[in-house]
Design a protein around this motif. Structure first.
Motif, PDB file in Angstrom:
ATOM      1  N   ILE A  63       0.838  -1.208   0.000  1.00 46.86           N
ATOM      2  CA  ILE A  63       0.000   0.000   0.000  1.00 46.86           C
ATOM      3  C   ILE A  63       0.867   1.250   0.000  1.00 46.86           C
ATOM      4  CG2 ILE A  63      -1.684   1.327   1.346  1.00 46.86           C
ATOM      5  CD1 ILE A  63      -2.815  -1.379   2.322  1.00 46.86           C
ATOM      6  N   PHE A  64       1.928   1.238   0.816  1.00 45.97           N
ATOM      7  CA  PHE A  64       2.856   2.375   0.852  1.00 45.97           C
ATOM      8  C   PHE A  64       3.484   2.613  -0.523  1.00 45.97           C
ATOM      9  CE2 PHE A  64       3.847   1.740   5.643  1.00 45.97           C
ATOM     10  CZ  PHE A  64       2.676   2.398   5.968  1.00 45.97           C
ATOM     11  N   LEU A  65       3.861   1.519  -1.185  1.00 47.89           N
ATOM     12  CA  LEU A  65       4.448   1.642  -2.525  1.00 47.89           C
ATOM     13  C   LEU A  65       3.442   2.254  -3.496  1.00 47.89           C
ATOM     14  CD1 LEU A  65       6.382  -1.743  -2.860  1.00 47.89           C
ATOM     15  CD2 LEU A  65       7.395   0.537  -2.917  1.00 47.89           C
ATOM     16  N   TYR A  66       2.212   1.783  -3.421  1.00 52.09           N
ATOM     17  CA  TYR A  66       1.175   2.274  -4.321  1.00 52.09           C
ATOM     18  C   TYR A  66       0.878   3.744  -4.064  1.00 52.09           C
ATOM     19  CZ  TYR A  66      -3.389   2.748  -6.565  1.00 52.09           C
ATOM     20  OH  TYR A  66      -4.428   3.183  -7.336  1.00 52.09           O
ATOM     21  N   ARG A  67       0.860   4.133  -2.795  1.00 52.64           N
ATOM     22  CA  ARG A  67       0.525   5.508  -2.427  1.00 52.64           C
ATOM     23  C   ARG A  67       1.720   6.448  -2.520  1.00 52.64           C
ATOM     24  NH1 ARG A  67      -4.531   6.713  -2.684  1.00 52.64           N
ATOM     25  NH2 ARG A  67      -4.197   8.393  -1.188  1.00 52.64           N
ATOM     26  N   GLY A  68       2.923   5.889  -2.723  1.00 45.82           N
ATOM     27  CA  GLY A  68       4.112   6.727  -2.851  1.00 45.82           C
ATOM     28  C   GLY A  68       4.747   7.134  -1.539  1.00 45.82           C
TER      29      GLY A  68
END
Length: 203
Positions: free
Chosen positions: A127-132
């Motif tokens: 999720i962190f990767l997706y949200r940047g």
């Protein structure tokens, strides 16, 4: 003589109970090799991120190049699969030498109680990767891995608990000092694994 035999029998029963309740086939060398894999992966990541520098420095900005992020993620996955594969191979070999089943109640408990924090952390990191939110990925990796070790330590060696607590502490420091994420990641997954792997091996 009877007292000595009784003590020997009690010791044998206690050993059997510990073997059934604890996963003792975990091989110390798997921790050492996992640490080496992590250091190699960290070096590759360092060369990728710090292309213009010659030494570790404080990053005043976060990596936001999608190509670099993908490559770093692939490096992390390779390190993860190599570490898991090595642990399975060496633990299976150790279990066969001790004539113990690799899959028993203790290994099931270890898989469940360590797997829940690992799975939760892995999904959160995705999720962190997706949200940047790239700056908190390294702390999240260390903290959730440490929680998994602490949770799973009830089913294996007690030293694993101290390794888990150390990983959590490093993760919190990494969150406090986000510019040094790669350095803390290397210390947690590299150096600590080697140190605790050697301790377990010689014990």
């Amino acid at each position: 003589m009877k007292e000595h035999e009784a003590l020997a029998e009690l010791s044998s029963i206690r050993s059997l109970m510990e073997r059934s309740a604890k996963f003792i086939s975990l091989h110390g060398l798997s921790g050492v090799l996992a640490g080496i894999y992590a250091l190699i992966g960290a070096y590759c990541g360092y060369r990728m991120v710090y292309q213009a520098g010659t030494h570790l420095m404080y990053r005043q900005y976060y990596v936001n190049d999608q190509t670099v992020i993908v490559k770093l993620s692939l490096i992390a996955l390779v390190v993860l699969f190599c570490s898991i594969g090595t642990a399975i191979i060496l633990s299976t070999k150790k279990a066969k030498q001790k004539k113990q089943p690799i899959w028993n109640a203790a290994s099931k408990g270890l898989l469940i109680y360590a797997g829940i924090p690992l799975l939760t952390g892995g999904l959160l990191i995705l999720i962190f990767l997706y949200r940047g939110y790239f700056g908190i990925i390294a702390p999240a990796c260390l903290i959730f891995y440490g929680l998994a070790l602490v949770s799973g330590s009830h089913y294996t060696f007690k030293d694993i608990r101290w390794l888990g607590l150390s990983e959590i502490a490093l993760g919190l420091l990494a969150a406090w000092m986000p510019g040094y994420g790669l350095l803390f990641w290397s210390a947690g997954f590299g150096v600590l694994h080697i140190v605790y792997g050697l301790i377990m091996y010689y014990k």
